[in-house]
Write an enzyme that holds these catalytic residues in place. Structure first.
Site, PDB file in Angstrom:
ATOM      1  N   HIS A  44       0.800  -1.220   0.000  1.00 15.95           N
ATOM      2  CA  HIS A  44       0.000   0.000   0.000  1.00 15.95           C
ATOM      3  C   HIS A  44       0.836   1.274   0.000  1.00 15.95           C
ATOM      4  CE1 HIS A  44      -4.554   0.721   0.888  1.00 15.95           C
ATOM      5  NE2 HIS A  44      -4.127   1.452  -0.114  1.00 15.95           N
ATOM      6  N   ASP A  60      -9.936  -0.943   3.601  1.00 10.03           N
ATOM      7  CA  ASP A  60      -8.746  -1.543   4.214  1.00 10.03           C
ATOM      8  C   ASP A  60      -9.093  -2.071   5.608  1.00 10.03           C
ATOM      9  OD1 ASP A  60      -6.045  -1.930   5.193  1.00 10.03           O
ATOM     10  OD2 ASP A  60      -5.352  -0.377   3.812  1.00 10.03           O
ATOM     11  N   HIS A  76      -6.869  -2.022   7.819  1.00  9.89           N
ATOM     12  CA  HIS A  76      -5.986  -1.202   8.653  1.00  9.89           C
ATOM     13  C   HIS A  76      -6.228   0.281   8.370  1.00  9.89           C
ATOM     14  CE1 HIS A  76      -4.057  -5.103   7.679  1.00  9.89           C
ATOM     15  NE2 HIS A  76      -3.823  -5.124   8.980  1.00  9.89           N
ATOM     16  N   ASP A 101      -3.608   2.518   8.116  1.00  9.81           N
ATOM     17  CA  ASP A 101      -2.459   3.032   7.349  1.00  9.81           C
ATOM     18  C   ASP A 101      -2.176   4.486   7.688  1.00  9.81           C
ATOM     19  OD1 ASP A 101      -2.510   0.521   6.300  1.00  9.81           O
ATOM     20  OD2 ASP A 101      -2.987   1.105   4.252  1.00  9.81           O
ATOM     21  N   HIS A 126       4.254   0.630   4.640  1.00 11.66           N
ATOM     22  CA  HIS A 126       2.883   0.440   4.119  1.00 11.66           C
ATOM     23  C   HIS A 126       1.814   0.724   5.182  1.00 11.66           C
ATOM     24  CE1 HIS A 126       1.757  -4.040   5.163  1.00 11.66           C
ATOM     25  NE2 HIS A 126       2.400  -3.463   6.138  1.00 11.66           N
ATOM     26  N   ASP A 170      -7.525  -2.215  -0.706  1.00  9.79           N
ATOM     27  CA  ASP A 170      -6.537  -3.143  -0.146  1.00  9.79           C
ATOM     28  C   ASP A 170      -7.213  -4.511  -0.035  1.00  9.79           C
ATOM     29  OD1 ASP A 170      -4.948  -4.627   1.723  1.00  9.79           O
ATOM     30  OD2 ASP A 170      -4.085  -2.751   2.469  1.00  9.79           O
ATOM     31  N   ASP A 185      -6.769  -6.830   1.842  1.00  5.99           N
ATOM     32  CA  ASP A 185      -7.028  -7.318   3.193  1.00  5.99           C
ATOM     33  C   ASP A 185      -8.287  -6.725   3.818  1.00  5.99           C
ATOM     34  OD1 ASP A 185      -6.291  -4.884   4.493  1.00  5.99           O
ATOM     35  OD2 ASP A 185      -4.197  -5.508   4.621  1.00  5.99           O
ATOM     36  N   GLU A 207      -1.843  -4.903  -2.300  1.00  6.46           N
ATOM     37  CA  GLU A 207      -1.558  -5.869  -1.228  1.00  6.46           C
ATOM     38  C   GLU A 207      -1.944  -7.302  -1.579  1.00  6.46           C
ATOM     39  OE1 GLU A 207       0.158  -5.434   1.575  1.00  6.46           O
ATOM     40  OE2 GLU A 207       0.278  -3.256   1.766  1.00  6.46           O
TER      41      GLU A 207
HETATM   42 MN   LIG Z   1      -3.470  -0.905   3.407  1.00 11.16          MN
END
Ligand SMILES: [Mn+2]
Length: 300
Positions: free
Chosen positions: A102, A124, A126, A128, A141, A227, A229, A272
């Site tokens: 990312h 995402d 996360h 980030d 990332h 992303d 994930d 990702e």
């Molecule tokens: Mn990310």
């Protein structure tokens, strides 16, 4: 509505510690990304890849695993090149940027914004939104969203041109379920709208997408940074940092379809994907399908 789409790969794996995410662009091409977008009726051009050095060629101290700040200059160079390549495109073209981890978004979002005010939909697990001093892992990332908003290492913040590329109030994070403590406080302090998976469960993506589009109604450009994930690991196993309890296959499609219906998305990232950790390229196929939904593919 037929558009011109440009695919640009950024095979970057220096923003995190798991090898393999640099193979994302070729694996998504192998999963027939270009054909899937062309089948909707768009004109598609593949611009190839931005050159990213492989970690072994950098001759850094062997104690440094990929991911750390020691790779910052190399990441900066790849992001600068991404911005330059995207800047050559006609402003009407819709770029689809393939990661890579990312960290590439610091280049892609800046380049796709073309210096105009841009809404950023960050899908995402996360946030980030770490700073070098708050990041538990030191992985770059985990920092791109903060850097785009003007926070963190000045070399990341000032990529392309000086200063923030995105206003925090123009950012929406969707699907979050793994925020570091300091990162969560920073997101709150700077007024970034975050829809965690808990909100996705409670309100559903129809209401969330409506709120997001209303919030960003007066922003001329919209970038979606997807992303892999964000999806549940059952749906997208090929990622470096899987977190249980993510978006289902249909939820992810619904979000893409709702954003497509707005006809306001001007660019996107697919990041990702780690083909080494994937099962028979399944994650790539899902990402290609989601990109097609976002670019206007409908079932009937
Ligand atoms: Mn990310």
């Amino acid at each position: 509505m037929s558009r011109t789409i440009a695919i640009l790969g950024v095979p970057m794996d220096l923003g995190q510690g798991r090898r393999g995410v640099d193979m994302g662009p070729s694996a998504m091409r192998y999963s027939r990304l270009q054909e899937a977008i062309a089948a909707i009726g768009h004109e598609v051009h593949d611009l190839g890849d931005v050159e990213v050095p492989v970690v072994e060629s950098l001759h850094l101290d062997a104690r440094h695993a990929p991911g750390g700040m020691v790779y910052l200059e190399t990441i900066v160079q790849a992001c600068e090149e991404t911005i330059r390549r995207l800047g050559e495109l006609d402003p009407e073209v819709v770029p689809v940027v393939l990661g890579g981890d990312h960290s590439i978004a610091m280049g892609s979002v800046a380049g796709c914004s073309r210096g105009e005010r841009t809404g950023l939909i960050w899908v995402d697990a996360h946030g980030d939104f770490n700073l070098p001093e708050t990041s538990p892992s030191g992985n770059i990332h985990g920092m791109p969203l903060a850097a785009l908003c003007g926070f963190g290492d000045p070399r990341l913040v000032n990529l392309g041109w000086e200063g923030a590329k995105i206003r925090p109030e123009d950012v929406v994070v969707i699907g979050a379920r793994d925020l570091d403590r300091e990162e969560g406080l920073l997101l709150r302090r700077h007024g970034v709208m975050v829809y965690t998976m808990s909100e996705v469960d409670r309100f559903g993506l129809v209401r969330i997408a409506e709120e997001v589009l209303r919030k960003l109604a007066n922003v001329p450009r919209l970038h979606v940074s997807l992303d892999a994930d964000a999806l549940d690991p059952e749906v997208a196993p090929g990622v470096g940092t899987p977190v249980q309890g993510g978006l289902t296959y249909r939820e992810a499609h619904l979000l893409m379809e709702l954003l497509a219906d707005s006809r306001r998305v001007t660019s996107l990232d697919l990041v990702e994907v780690n083909p080494i950790l994937d099962r028979e390229n399944h994650t790539c196929r899902v990402m290609v399908e989601l990109a097609a939904s976002l670019l206007g593919k409908t079932i009937f």
